[in-house]
Write a protein that holds these residues in place. Structure first.
Motif, PDB file in Angstrom:
ATOM      1  N   ASN A 101       0.849  -1.199   0.000  1.00  0.00           N
ATOM      2  CA  ASN A 101       0.000   0.000   0.000  1.00  0.00           C
ATOM      3  C   ASN A 101       0.880   1.243   0.000  1.00  0.00           C
ATOM      4  O   ASN A 101       2.022   1.204   0.465  1.00  0.00           O
ATOM      5  CB  ASN A 101      -0.899   0.018   1.236  1.00  0.00           C
ATOM      6  CG  ASN A 101      -1.948  -1.072   1.193  1.00  0.00           C
ATOM      7  OD1 ASN A 101      -2.188  -1.674   0.145  1.00  0.00           O
ATOM      8  ND2 ASN A 101      -2.578  -1.342   2.324  1.00  0.00           N
ATOM      9  N   SER A 102       0.334   2.346  -0.525  1.00  0.00           N
ATOM     10  CA  SER A 102       1.061   3.612  -0.508  1.00  0.00           C
ATOM     11  C   SER A 102       0.221   4.673   0.184  1.00  0.00           C
ATOM     12  O   SER A 102      -0.998   4.529   0.303  1.00  0.00           O
ATOM     13  CB  SER A 102       1.386   4.049  -1.936  1.00  0.00           C
ATOM     14  OG  SER A 102       0.187   4.241  -2.669  1.00  0.00           O
ATOM     15  N   ALA A 103       0.886   5.744   0.600  1.00  0.00           N
ATOM     16  CA  ALA A 103       0.198   6.799   1.358  1.00  0.00           C
ATOM     17  C   ALA A 103      -0.261   7.946   0.460  1.00  0.00           C
ATOM     18  O   ALA A 103      -1.100   8.755   0.858  1.00  0.00           O
ATOM     19  CB  ALA A 103       1.123   7.328   2.450  1.00  0.00           C
ATOM     20  N   SER A 104       0.299   8.037  -0.733  1.00  0.00           N
ATOM     21  CA  SER A 104      -0.036   9.116  -1.663  1.00  0.00           C
ATOM     22  C   SER A 104       0.455   8.709  -3.050  1.00  0.00           C
ATOM     23  O   SER A 104       1.160   7.713  -3.188  1.00  0.00           O
ATOM     24  CB  SER A 104       0.647  10.419  -1.246  1.00  0.00           C
ATOM     25  OG  SER A 104       2.057  10.283  -1.366  1.00  0.00           O
ATOM     26  N   MET A 105       0.102   9.496  -4.063  1.00  0.00           N
ATOM     27  CA  MET A 105       0.581   9.180  -5.407  1.00  0.00           C
ATOM     28  C   MET A 105       2.099   9.311  -5.485  1.00  0.00           C
ATOM     29  O   MET A 105       2.773   8.472  -6.090  1.00  0.00           O
ATOM     30  CB  MET A 105      -0.089  10.082  -6.451  1.00  0.00           C
ATOM     31  CG  MET A 105       0.321   9.754  -7.874  1.00  0.00           C
ATOM     32  SD  MET A 105      -0.101   8.054  -8.392  1.00  0.00           S
ATOM     33  CE  MET A 105      -1.827   8.286  -8.848  1.00  0.00           C
ATOM     34  N   SER A 106       2.664  10.357  -4.870  1.00  0.00           N
ATOM     35  CA  SER A 106       4.124  10.514  -4.940  1.00  0.00           C
ATOM     36  C   SER A 106       4.820   9.364  -4.211  1.00  0.00           C
ATOM     37  O   SER A 106       5.866   8.874  -4.653  1.00  0.00           O
ATOM     38  CB  SER A 106       4.561  11.865  -4.386  1.00  0.00           C
ATOM     39  OG  SER A 106       4.281  11.966  -3.029  1.00  0.00           O
ATOM     40  N   ASP A 107       4.211   8.896  -3.115  1.00  0.00           N
ATOM     41  CA  ASP A 107       4.743   7.742  -2.388  1.00  0.00           C
ATOM     42  C   ASP A 107       4.721   6.495  -3.288  1.00  0.00           C
ATOM     43  O   ASP A 107       5.693   5.740  -3.363  1.00  0.00           O
ATOM     44  CB  ASP A 107       3.900   7.520  -1.122  1.00  0.00           C
ATOM     45  CG  ASP A 107       4.414   6.377  -0.250  1.00  0.00           C
ATOM     46  OD1 ASP A 107       5.652   6.219  -0.153  1.00  0.00           O
ATOM     47  OD2 ASP A 107       3.584   5.651   0.326  1.00  0.00           O
TER      48      ASP A 107
END
Length: 457
Positions: A407-413
């Motif tokens: 999972n990621s926390a944001s698009m940039s992440d």
């Protein structure tokens, strides 16, 4: 201004437009020009540019609410395709037997222009843009409307054209009754938006086949012979129109097909035969051969010259957010496919690239069935990075098919993680399979954030 072409609805009185987006504001302007007493109502906040247009046109409107006393007295209601049937106001209007129609249905009454109408679960926008490009480059007076471009109603009112290429969604078709397409195209039918159709595939198929209702013997129906849902539904939804199927699996005497020498052949009765090698098409990949087949058939119906068609089909540049090449960073290709909001679009995207894909997917799950992606994920995807809120079902669907799911926390992440997982020669593909409304305003913003993050690497 042209006279009324086809009248099926009240031609005066009170007309209420529900939803003040591109289609709603266009419908309001056409209605005003036709002498209706117009009122626009939007449950959300109206975008500044549309509000300014309504004020300039002196069309009364409200936002942030639907005032029943200003709406239920309508003689005719034009509704945004985004408003579902189960909305309380829609149920109320139905109970009062008020005619509720789409912007396309409303505007079609006021034009005798040729209407080339394209629907399908996938490839609609690409095929619509390609068709528009082919016709425009050939010198035709053509408008672009529907799900894309400027409002059809606004063009009919203020900027009329000899013909229009219309991208039409199932939501629009649901509110279309008397509209007739000179050329109707159904590209494919795969599960999408089933939450709007009681989770019944046959309801969604029936919606798509509203494209051919009202067609006559001089009209054309273009469809994919390789699409099982479309072929299975042909008998249930008959049309008098001339059938022009397209396929990649056999040769045809009428329609479009790819032969053993990889030539796309287009055969329309009483027209010159068109042949072009598929490797010369600017849009590559199996799905784009289908898109070119449909667009080429429309062009041939219109009797365009082969040389003109070849030039357009060989030079067309695809739309933003659909398999859009963003950059190559450290030998890794980054592809923005944010417009892939359903599972079948992702299937097409995965089919377009060789193996070693790092796939970024997720968002608002619309009841997706990920089964059809399993084989492609197993054979081509080395890692999946989840974005958005509905990640659980992606983990469940693919935990046995790929080595890495995070999972990621944001698009940039997500892009940062992808850049660490991908090696030279790999592809990082944003192809979400889901709606975008959890983290983003729309799929465009999602794609833009992806591109920003890639450029910041």
């Amino acid at each position: 201004m042209s006279n009324i072409a086809h009248t099926y609805y009240p031609q005066s009185g009170r007309l209420v437009v529900l939803g003040a987006g591109e289609s709603g504001v266009g419908a309001a302007i056409l209605a005003k020009d036709r002498g209706f007493d117009v009122f626009v109502s939007d449950m959300g906040q109206i975008a500044g540019s549309y509000k300014a247009t309504l004020e300039l046109e002196q069309i009364p409107f409200e936002e942030g609410k639907h005032s029943e006393e200003l709406i239920l007295n309508a003689d005719l209601v034009v509704k945004s395709p985004g408003i579902p049937e189960k909305a309380p106001l829609i149920k109320q209007l139905r109970s009062l037997n008020k005619p509720l129609i789409s912007e396309i249905e409303f505007a079609a009454q006021y034009t005798d222009s040729k209407l080339y109408c394209i629907t399908g679960s996938n490839g609609k926008t690409t095929t619509t843009m390609l068709t528009y490009s082919i016709l425009k480059n050939a010198g035709l007076d053509v408008g672009l409307a529907g799900n894309i471009g400027n409002s059809f109603a606004l063009q009919v009112a203020r900027d009329p054209h000899a013909c229009y290429v219309l991208e039409i969604s199932s939501f629009m078709l649901d509110d279309m009754y008397h509209f007739r397409a000179d050329v109707a195209v159904i590209l494919n039918i795969t599960p999408d938006h089933l939450d709007r159709y009681d989770y019944k595939m046959e309801n969604y198929v029936a919606s798509k086949f509203r494209m051919v209702q009202n067609q006559g013997e001089s009209d054309y129906f273009i469809y994919c012979l390789d699409d099982p849902e479309t072929v299975a539904a042909l008998d249930k939804h008959p049309t008098k129109a001339i059938h022009l199927p397209f396929t990649q699996e056999r040769e045809l005497e009428q329609g479009a097909f790819v032969d053993a020498n990889k030539n796309l052949n287009i055969l329309v009765p009483n027209r010159e035969v068109f042949t072009m090698n598929i490797e010369e098409l600017s849009l590559q990949g199996k799905h784009n051969i289908y898109n070119n087949s449909a667009a080429g058939l429309i062009a041939k119906v219109q009797e365009l010259r082969n040389q003109s068609m070849k030039e357009s089909m060989g030079s067309f540049v695809n739309i933003e957010h659909r398999l859009e090449h963003v950059a190559s960073v450290g030998g890794v290709n980054y592809i923005n496919d944010s417009k892939a909001t359903n599972v079948n679009s992702v299937w097409y995207a995965l089919e377009s690239f060789s193996s070693d894909i790092v796939l970024i997917m997720g968002g608002v799950d619309k009841g997706n069935d990920y089964d059809m992606l399993r084989d492609l994920v197993r054979s081509k995807v080395k890692a999946i990075i989840c974005i958005g809120k509905d990640t659980g079902r992606i983990h469940e669907a693919f935990e046995d098919e790929t080595d890495v799911i995070v999972n990621s926390a944001s698009m940039s992440d997500a892009v940062q993680i992808a850049s660490h997982l991908a090696k030279k020669g790999d592809t990082v593909l944003l192809s979400p399979a889901c709606a975008s409304f959890d983290w983003f305003k729309n799929y465009e913003e999602r794609g833009d954030k992806f591109k920003e993050a890639v450029m910041a690497l």
